[in-house]
Design a protein around this motif. Structure first.
Motif, PDB file in Angstrom:
ATOM      1  N   ASP A 326       0.849  -1.187   0.000  1.00 28.63           N
ATOM      2  CA  ASP A 326       0.000   0.000   0.000  1.00 28.63           C
ATOM      3  C   ASP A 326       0.882   1.234   0.000  1.00 28.63           C
ATOM      4  N   SER A 327       0.557   2.199  -0.840  1.00 29.85           N
ATOM      5  CA  SER A 327       1.367   3.405  -0.947  1.00 29.85           C
ATOM      6  C   SER A 327       1.016   4.372   0.172  1.00 29.85           C
ATOM      7  N   GLY A 328       1.986   5.181   0.571  1.00 29.82           N
ATOM      8  CA  GLY A 328       1.786   6.119   1.659  1.00 29.82           C
ATOM      9  C   GLY A 328       0.837   7.241   1.286  1.00 29.82           C
ATOM     10  N   PHE A 329       0.161   7.783   2.278  1.00 29.52           N
ATOM     11  CA  PHE A 329      -0.763   8.888   2.051  1.00 29.52           C
ATOM     12  C   PHE A 329      -0.224  10.176   2.656  1.00 29.52           C
ATOM     13  N   SER A 330       0.150  10.167   3.914  1.00 32.10           N
ATOM     14  CA  SER A 330       0.783  11.316   4.534  1.00 32.10           C
ATOM     15  C   SER A 330       1.471  10.877   5.811  1.00 32.10           C
ATOM     16  N   ALA A 331       2.388  11.702   6.311  1.00 35.53           N
ATOM     17  CA  ALA A 331       3.174  11.280   7.465  1.00 35.53           C
ATOM     18  C   ALA A 331       3.805  12.466   8.168  1.00 35.53           C
ATOM     19  N   ASN A 332       3.992  12.325   9.476  1.00 39.02           N
ATOM     20  CA  ASN A 332       4.657  13.321  10.297  1.00 39.02           C
ATOM     21  C   ASN A 332       5.489  12.620  11.347  1.00 39.02           C
ATOM     22  N   LEU A 333       6.469  13.309  11.887  1.00 41.38           N
ATOM     23  CA  LEU A 333       7.173  12.822  13.047  1.00 41.38           C
ATOM     24  C   LEU A 333       7.501  13.996  13.961  1.00 41.38           C
ATOM     25  N   THR A 334       7.838  13.699  15.211  1.00 38.24           N
ATOM     26  CA  THR A 334       8.116  14.694  16.231  1.00 38.24           C
ATOM     27  C   THR A 334       9.541  14.503  16.724  1.00 38.24           C
ATOM     28  N   VAL A 335      10.355  15.556  16.673  1.00 42.48           N
ATOM     29  CA  VAL A 335      11.770  15.433  17.035  1.00 42.48           C
ATOM     30  C   VAL A 335      12.183  16.542  17.995  1.00 42.48           C
ATOM     31  N   SER A 336      13.291  16.293  18.684  1.00 40.62           N
ATOM     32  CA  SER A 336      13.912  17.307  19.534  1.00 40.62           C
ATOM     33  C   SER A 336      15.406  17.063  19.569  1.00 40.62           C
ATOM     34  N   ASN A 337      16.144  18.021  20.102  1.00 42.54           N
ATOM     35  CA  ASN A 337      17.560  17.820  20.369  1.00 42.54           C
ATOM     36  C   ASN A 337      17.747  16.946  21.606  1.00 42.54           C
ATOM     37  N   LEU A 380      14.146   8.011  -2.454  1.00 38.61           N
ATOM     38  CA  LEU A 380      13.138   8.997  -2.095  1.00 38.61           C
ATOM     39  C   LEU A 380      13.781  10.388  -2.097  1.00 38.61           C
ATOM     40  N   ASP A 381      12.963  11.397  -2.122  1.00 39.88           N
ATOM     41  CA  ASP A 381      13.474  12.750  -1.973  1.00 39.88           C
ATOM     42  C   ASP A 381      14.082  12.908  -0.578  1.00 39.88           C
ATOM     43  N   THR A 382      14.806  13.988  -0.369  1.00 43.48           N
ATOM     44  CA  THR A 382      15.389  14.301   0.940  1.00 43.48           C
ATOM     45  C   THR A 382      14.734  15.550   1.494  1.00 43.48           C
ATOM     46  N   ILE A 383      14.275  15.477   2.739  1.00 48.15           N
ATOM     47  CA  ILE A 383      13.743  16.654   3.404  1.00 48.15           C
ATOM     48  C   ILE A 383      14.679  17.037   4.537  1.00 48.15           C
ATOM     49  N   GLU A 384      14.630  18.306   4.942  1.00 47.81           N
ATOM     50  CA  GLU A 384      15.531  18.823   5.963  1.00 47.81           C
ATOM     51  C   GLU A 384      14.750  19.515   7.066  1.00 47.81           C
ATOM     52  N   HIS A 385      15.274  19.401   8.285  1.00 46.50           N
ATOM     53  CA  HIS A 385      14.705  20.112   9.419  1.00 46.50           C
ATOM     54  C   HIS A 385      15.851  20.590  10.304  1.00 46.50           C
ATOM     55  N   TYR A 386      15.919  21.901  10.542  1.00 51.39           N
ATOM     56  CA  TYR A 386      17.024  22.487  11.297  1.00 51.39           C
ATOM     57  C   TYR A 386      16.753  22.396  12.791  1.00 51.39           C
ATOM     58  N   LEU A 387      17.645  21.697  13.489  1.00 54.56           N
ATOM     59  CA  LEU A 387      17.590  21.615  14.944  1.00 54.56           C
ATOM     60  C   LEU A 387      18.335  22.775  15.595  1.00 54.56           C
ATOM     61  N   SER A 411       5.738  14.289   1.522  1.00 57.59           N
ATOM     62  CA  SER A 411       6.267  14.292   0.153  1.00 57.59           C
ATOM     63  C   SER A 411       7.167  13.096  -0.120  1.00 57.59           C
ATOM     64  N   LEU A 412       7.725  12.495   0.921  1.00 54.69           N
ATOM     65  CA  LEU A 412       8.625  11.367   0.728  1.00 54.69           C
ATOM     66  C   LEU A 412       7.875  10.098   0.359  1.00 54.69           C
ATOM     67  N   ILE A 413       6.736   9.841   1.006  1.00 51.34           N
ATOM     68  CA  ILE A 413       6.099   8.531   0.863  1.00 51.34           C
ATOM     69  C   ILE A 413       4.790   8.565   0.096  1.00 51.34           C
ATOM     70  N   TYR A 414       4.288   9.742  -0.268  1.00 57.66           N
ATOM     71  CA  TYR A 414       3.008   9.796  -0.965  1.00 57.66           C
ATOM     72  C   TYR A 414       3.104   9.053  -2.300  1.00 57.66           C
ATOM     73  N   GLY A 415       2.260   8.036  -2.464  1.00 59.86           N
ATOM     74  CA  GLY A 415       2.238   7.274  -3.697  1.00 59.86           C
ATOM     75  C   GLY A 415       3.416   6.335  -3.867  1.00 59.86           C
ATOM     76  N   ARG A 416       4.208   6.110  -2.812  1.00 57.95           N
ATOM     77  CA  ARG A 416       5.391   5.256  -2.925  1.00 57.95           C
ATOM     78  C   ARG A 416       5.259   4.041  -2.020  1.00 57.95           C
ATOM     79  N   TYR A 417       5.793   2.928  -2.456  1.00 56.45           N
ATOM     80  CA  TYR A 417       5.924   1.749  -1.612  1.00 56.45           C
ATOM     81  C   TYR A 417       7.321   1.801  -1.005  1.00 56.45           C
ATOM     82  N   GLU A 451      -3.167   3.704   3.380  1.00 57.05           N
ATOM     83  CA  GLU A 451      -4.155   2.671   3.125  1.00 57.05           C
ATOM     84  C   GLU A 451      -3.615   1.368   3.650  1.00 57.05           C
ATOM     85  N   GLY A 452      -4.474   0.560   4.255  1.00 58.01           N
ATOM     86  CA  GLY A 452      -3.955  -0.672   4.838  1.00 58.01           C
ATOM     87  C   GLY A 452      -5.022  -1.717   5.047  1.00 58.01           C
ATOM     88  N   ILE A 453      -4.810  -2.523   6.037  1.00 59.62           N
ATOM     89  CA  ILE A 453      -5.705  -3.624   6.374  1.00 59.62           C
ATOM     90  C   ILE A 453      -6.552  -3.233   7.579  1.00 59.62           C
TER      91      ILE A 453
END
Length: 533
Positions: A326-337, A380-387, A411-417, A451-453
């Motif tokens: 199933d291809s990805g739809f959207s995604a987020n993560l939470t980070v800190s130093n 996949l593409d590369t995304i950046e986040h400045y800590l 943007s990394l996983i949308y429509g990608r396996y 999308e999944g089971i």
């Protein structure tokens, strides 16, 4: 059962409900280099990966082996016995490094009895080309007309005490009446082993239609990866490890990493010689004061979105994705130093500089980069986040992050396996050995909406009114620990611990539009969409 469009929101949280799992990715064993293999010639008798020992038998008199070998070879063209260590796929399952090769008959012994969920398998190059074209010892599958009902299959026999059970997987099958249905496996496919039940060992052997007086003519090899992996996840929290307050698990004893119940595998490399680690660790440490290496497992943040546990990454860190389709739809993560990195950038130490320098004008930065590999091998593409970022002309805008921050990697996983995601840090303070700034960051949450089971552990969940203007109510037949509201792109707008077990949510601050409510419950996740009017 599969649905046409069912959104599952998965949370990766260092501490959640349930127990941590294991998987044998075989990457914990170091091979001499690229396109090399280990076949047991050192007389070690096998190797340990995850929570299992993979047995090997090497005959020094004849220079031959059976059981399990390890390989990272990529030859998909050579069609003879000299190419016995290559997978026809040309790579391992997640485009990392190693996979296992099985010859003749092979036994894996578990460190403790349990149910093994499954494994990824494919043909070796040698048997694949032998079945496809024939050779001096084995026939071309299907014969001259293509009508011969040939087959080549794996037989997995599970043992527990005095009981045994069996399951099979066809690496080639020409038994179909319609020749268009004939096939020889050429990519990584999932073999379900859960039907074996609780086992303390599993023996893998072969059966083939092409057999003679000395046994099977088809070359008896196949390749294996991600032993005890899963095919599909059913939602819920996907990085579970209940650890006590102010403790950590740096991967010692995991032999390569740990697996979430939903099949995501967090690679860990623990060096027993030096007692050091890289990759992912688990922590509930809360020291925000000590800026030394001794405090490498703490986040610099004193508050948490859900529970005071999180993942901490050091050096390059990878997450291996389960083998879903199933291809990805959207995604987020939470980070800190981490506290160690934060304090180093703020004050400097003997190895790394104070960000901004003595004048505050140095254009320093620390950036987290996220990329990976799709299942077809494309990057996949590369995304950046400045800590931390001190590149501004106005020094008042310089910052070192000291809070949990959301990153969208939609943007990394949308429509990608996706096969694998990689995380690493880059910065301005570098030397001859690379980054001087401590290469640590923390991750508390990761949300993947795909999308999944359908989750068979049904939760009765009603949401009303819908559409709603100011207040949103829900009825549910289980305890709700926390909830999140996301917009349709996957961005988390509200993230709240449900301390008083309320069933009403104030949505008056939201703009008009379509949103997703996620409830984190005792029995997993419950998700519904609603409209703010």
């Amino acid at each position: 059962m599969r649905t046409t469009l069912l959104f599952f929101i998965l949370i990766i949280s260092q501490l959640s409900f349930g127990q941590i799992g294991w998987m044998s990715s075989f990457n914990n064993i170091k091979l001499p280099g690229n396109d090399t293999f280990w076949n047991g010639a050192d007389s070690s008798g096998g190797f340990l990966s995850g929570k299992a020992f993979f047995k090997n038998n090497y005959n020094h008199s004849w220079g031959i082996w059976s059981g399990f070998a390890l390989s990272n070879t990529t030859d998909t063209l050579t069609a003879d016995f000299t190419n016995q260590y290559s997978a026809i796929a040309g790579h391992d399952a997640n485009f990392t490094t190693n996979y296992a090769v099985i010859s003749e008959e092979a036994t894996v012994v578990l460190l403790q009895p349990e149910m093994v969920e499954g494994v990824l398998v494919t043909n070796g190059t040698y048997p694949y080309l032998s079945m496809k074209n024939g050779d001096g010892f084995a026939k071309k599958f299907g014969g001259a007309t293509g009508d011969d009902p040939d087959y080549f299959r794996i037989v997995a026999t599970g043992f527990h005490n005095n009981d045994s059970t069996k399951t099979t997987f066809y690496l080639a099958d020409y038994r179909s009446k319609d020749n268009a249905g004939d096939y020889i496996v050429k990519d990584w496919q999932y073999m379900d082993l859960s039907s074996l039940g609780v086992v303390d060992s599993i023996r893998f052997s072969f059966e083939s239609s092409d057999a003679g007086q000395f046994g099977i003519n088809t070359p008896k090899f196949f390749c294996m990866d991600n032993f005890n992996g899963i095919l599909y996840y059913d939602g819920g929290n996907i990085a579970h490890l209940n650890i006590q307050s102010d403790t950590f698990d740096n991967g010692k004893g995991w032999n390569g990493g740990f697996k979430s119940p939903s099949g995501f595998y967090f690679e860990n490399n623990f060096d027993t010689t030096w007692n050091t680690w890289s990759g992912w660790a688990n922590s509930s440490m809360s020291d925000t004061s000590d800026g030394s290496l001794e405090n490498q497992y703490s986040s610099c943040v004193t508050s948490f979105h859900s529970r005071p546990q999180y993942l901490i990454a050091y050096s390059k860190s990878s997450i291996l994705f389960p083998h879903w389709d199933d291809s990805g739809f959207s995604a987020n993560l939470t980070v800190s130093n981490s506290t160690y990195a934060y304090k180093t950038m703020k004050y400097g130490n003997a190895f790394a500089k104070k960000f901004g320098g003595e004048t505050g004008n140095d254009k320093d930065f620390l950036v987290l980069k996220i990329s990976g590999i799709a299942k077809d091998g494309s990057p996949l593409d590369t995304i950046e986040h400045y800590l931390a970022d001190f590149r501004f002309d106005d020094n008042s805008q310089d910052y070192i992050s000291r809070q949990w921050e959301y990153i969208s990697f939609h943007s990394l996983i949308y429509g990608r396996y996706v096969a694998r995601m990689d995380f690493w840090l880059e910065g301005s303070d570098t030397g001859q050995f690379g980054l001087n700034t401590p290469a640590y960051f923390c991750m508390q949450d990761m949300f993947i909406q795909i999308e999944g089971i359908q989750n068979q552990n049904t939760i009765n969940f009603n949401l009303y009114p819908n559409p709603a203007a100011n207040k949103l109510y829900f009825d549910i037949d289980t305890k709700v620990d926390s909830y999140q509201i996301l917009d349709i792109s996957g961005k988390v707008l509200i993230n709240t611990v449900n301390q008083n077990s309320i069933n009403v949510i104030d949505i008056s601050a939201l703009k008009q539009g379509l949103y997703i409510l996620q409830l984190n419950t005792d029995r997993g996740l419950a998700t519904k969409r609603f409209v703010k009017e």
